[in-house]
Write a protein that holds these residues in place. Structure first.
Motif, PDB file in Angstrom:
ATOM      1  N   ALA A  82      25.517  85.780  50.073  1.00 41.40           N
ATOM      2  CA  ALA A  82      26.868  85.659  49.516  1.00 41.40           C
ATOM      3  C   ALA A  82      27.927  85.787  50.612  1.00 41.40           C
ATOM      4  O   ALA A  82      28.898  85.027  50.644  1.00 41.40           O
ATOM      5  CB  ALA A  82      27.081  86.724  48.437  1.00 41.40           C
ATOM      6  N   ALA A  83      27.734  86.748  51.521  1.00 38.90           N
ATOM      7  CA  ALA A  83      28.692  86.947  52.610  1.00 38.90           C
ATOM      8  C   ALA A  83      28.697  85.742  53.550  1.00 38.90           C
ATOM      9  O   ALA A  83      29.756  85.332  54.038  1.00 38.90           O
ATOM     10  CB  ALA A  83      28.364  88.225  53.379  1.00 38.90           C
ATOM     11  N   SER A  84      27.545  85.150  53.789  1.00 40.17           N
ATOM     12  CA  SER A  84      27.464  83.967  54.644  1.00 40.17           C
ATOM     13  C   SER A  84      28.208  82.795  53.995  1.00 40.17           C
ATOM     14  O   SER A  84      28.929  82.051  54.668  1.00 40.17           O
ATOM     15  CB  SER A  84      26.001  83.591  54.886  1.00 40.17           C
ATOM     16  OG  SER A  84      25.913  82.465  55.718  1.00 40.17           O
ATOM     17  N   PHE A  85      28.038  82.650  52.695  1.00 40.23           N
ATOM     18  CA  PHE A  85      28.751  81.602  51.961  1.00 40.23           C
ATOM     19  C   PHE A  85      30.263  81.811  52.067  1.00 40.23           C
ATOM     20  O   PHE A  85      31.018  80.872  52.319  1.00 40.23           O
ATOM     21  CB  PHE A  85      28.303  81.610  50.489  1.00 40.23           C
ATOM     22  CG  PHE A  85      28.969  80.561  49.653  1.00 40.23           C
ATOM     23  CD1 PHE A  85      28.519  79.255  49.673  1.00 40.23           C
ATOM     24  CD2 PHE A  85      30.056  80.882  48.846  1.00 40.23           C
ATOM     25  CE1 PHE A  85      29.143  78.276  48.910  1.00 40.23           C
ATOM     26  CE2 PHE A  85      30.689  79.907  48.084  1.00 40.23           C
ATOM     27  CZ  PHE A  85      30.227  78.604  48.114  1.00 40.23           C
ATOM     28  N   GLU A  86      30.701  83.051  51.893  1.00 40.85           N
ATOM     29  CA  GLU A  86      32.132  83.378  51.999  1.00 40.85           C
ATOM     30  C   GLU A  86      32.645  83.150  53.418  1.00 40.85           C
ATOM     31  O   GLU A  86      33.766  82.690  53.605  1.00 40.85           O
ATOM     32  CB  GLU A  86      32.388  84.824  51.569  1.00 40.85           C
ATOM     33  CG  GLU A  86      32.335  85.029  50.069  1.00 40.85           C
ATOM     34  CD  GLU A  86      33.369  84.198  49.316  1.00 40.85           C
ATOM     35  OE1 GLU A  86      34.546  84.159  49.738  1.00 40.85           O
ATOM     36  OE2 GLU A  86      32.995  83.573  48.309  1.00 40.85           O
ATOM     37  N   ALA A  87      31.825  83.485  54.402  1.00 40.83           N
ATOM     38  CA  ALA A  87      32.219  83.267  55.802  1.00 40.83           C
ATOM     39  C   ALA A  87      32.452  81.779  56.062  1.00 40.83           C
ATOM     40  O   ALA A  87      33.426  81.399  56.720  1.00 40.83           O
ATOM     41  CB  ALA A  87      31.159  83.817  56.749  1.00 40.83           C
ATOM     42  N   THR A  88      31.576  80.953  55.512  1.00 42.38           N
ATOM     43  CA  THR A  88      31.732  79.503  55.665  1.00 42.38           C
ATOM     44  C   THR A  88      33.047  79.043  55.023  1.00 42.38           C
ATOM     45  O   THR A  88      33.795  78.256  55.615  1.00 42.38           O
ATOM     46  CB  THR A  88      30.540  78.756  55.020  1.00 42.38           C
ATOM     47  OG1 THR A  88      29.328  79.242  55.593  1.00 42.38           O
ATOM     48  CG2 THR A  88      30.631  77.263  55.239  1.00 42.38           C
ATOM     49  N   ALA A  89      33.325  79.544  53.835  1.00 43.26           N
ATOM     50  CA  ALA A  89      34.564  79.178  53.133  1.00 43.26           C
ATOM     51  C   ALA A  89      35.796  79.617  53.931  1.00 43.26           C
ATOM     52  O   ALA A  89      36.765  78.862  54.052  1.00 43.26           O
ATOM     53  CB  ALA A  89      34.581  79.802  51.743  1.00 43.26           C
ATOM     54  N   LYS A  90      35.753  80.825  54.498  1.00 35.98           N
ATOM     55  CA  LYS A  90      36.897  81.336  55.268  1.00 35.98           C
ATOM     56  C   LYS A  90      37.089  80.540  56.556  1.00 35.98           C
ATOM     57  O   LYS A  90      38.219  80.322  56.988  1.00 35.98           O
ATOM     58  CB  LYS A  90      36.739  82.830  55.570  1.00 35.98           C
ATOM     59  CG  LYS A  90      36.683  83.712  54.328  1.00 35.98           C
ATOM     60  CD  LYS A  90      37.875  83.518  53.432  1.00 35.98           C
ATOM     61  CE  LYS A  90      37.730  84.332  52.165  1.00 35.98           C
ATOM     62  NZ  LYS A  90      38.747  84.023  51.175  1.00 35.98           N
ATOM     63  N   LEU A 100      35.511  86.661  60.087  1.00 37.05           N
ATOM     64  CA  LEU A 100      34.857  87.683  60.922  1.00 37.05           C
ATOM     65  C   LEU A 100      34.346  88.840  60.072  1.00 37.05           C
ATOM     66  O   LEU A 100      33.249  89.360  60.308  1.00 37.05           O
ATOM     67  CB  LEU A 100      35.831  88.198  61.989  1.00 37.05           C
ATOM     68  CG  LEU A 100      36.157  87.234  63.131  1.00 37.05           C
ATOM     69  CD1 LEU A 100      37.325  87.750  63.960  1.00 37.05           C
ATOM     70  CD2 LEU A 100      34.941  86.986  63.997  1.00 37.05           C
ATOM     71  N   ASP A 101      35.134  89.254  59.080  1.00 36.79           N
ATOM     72  CA  ASP A 101      34.715  90.352  58.190  1.00 36.79           C
ATOM     73  C   ASP A 101      33.456  89.969  57.420  1.00 36.79           C
ATOM     74  O   ASP A 101      32.522  90.778  57.300  1.00 36.79           O
ATOM     75  CB  ASP A 101      35.839  90.712  57.214  1.00 36.79           C
ATOM     76  CG  ASP A 101      37.044  91.346  57.901  1.00 36.79           C
ATOM     77  OD1 ASP A 101      36.921  91.782  59.079  1.00 36.79           O
ATOM     78  OD2 ASP A 101      38.122  91.398  57.269  1.00 36.79           O
TER      79      ASP A 101
END
Length: 176
Positions: A82-90, A100-101
């Motif tokens: 989930a965090a990796s998916f969000e990182a991609t979106a950001k 980065l977060d």
């Protein structure tokens, strides 16, 4: 005993393979994070970062297959995905600090999975008190006296007859 040793050997080799994959992904995520940190995000510069983060996300999906024999790692893996998916979106939105977060979240989750695999499955369960429920295990001081534990059977038979007292106020009659 031979079967048990053989099974233990298979589990250990599966654990080693999963550990290798986790370490590899952890290293990749750290590299992507360093690149993100040192890059001024523009439409042109984010494209390769998005591609790398997306590739890592796909690898996390493959890691799920390797971790099926270690179910206690599943919540951490799901959090990492989930965090990796969000990182991609950001990254796509060019929000550097938020990306980065999220990347740091992935690193933290993978590091915990690595630690769990290093300790072995037995050690995993001890460190996860309250992980699923949010409630830590309580230590009880109750220890039954040996005389309180029946030697065989257990409890007696139910009472033959139960006597009920009539109600003070018969049903159907309101007090008010």
């Amino acid at each position: 005993l031979e079967k048990l040793e053989q099974t233990q050997g298979l589990i250990d080799s599966d654990r080693e393979e999963a550990l290798r994959m986790v370490r590899e992904m952890l290293k990749k995520q750290q590299q992507i994070r360093e690149k993100t940190k040192s890059t001024e995000l523009t439409e042109k510069t984010t494209e390769p970062l998005i591609e790398q983060q997306t590739n890592l996300q796909k690898e996390l999906g493959k890691l799920a297959e390797a971790l099926t024999k270690f179910p206690t790692t599943e919540p951490l893996l799901e959090a990492a995905k989930a965090a990796s998916f969000e990182a991609t979106a950001k990254l796509f939105e060019e929000k550097k600090q938020e990306a980065l977060d999220e990347q740091q979240e992935v690193i933290g989750d993978l590091a915990q999975i690595e630690k769990m695999l290093e300790q072995g499955l037995e050690g995993c369960l001890e460190g996860l008190d309250g992980f699923y429920t949010g409630v830590t295990r309580q230590v009880t001081s109750f220890r039954p006296h040996i005389g309180c534990i029946p030697a065989s059977g257990g409890g007696g038979s139910p009472p033959a007859m139960i006597s009920l007292r009539p109600a003070v106020f018969p049903p159907g009659r309101p007090l008010v």
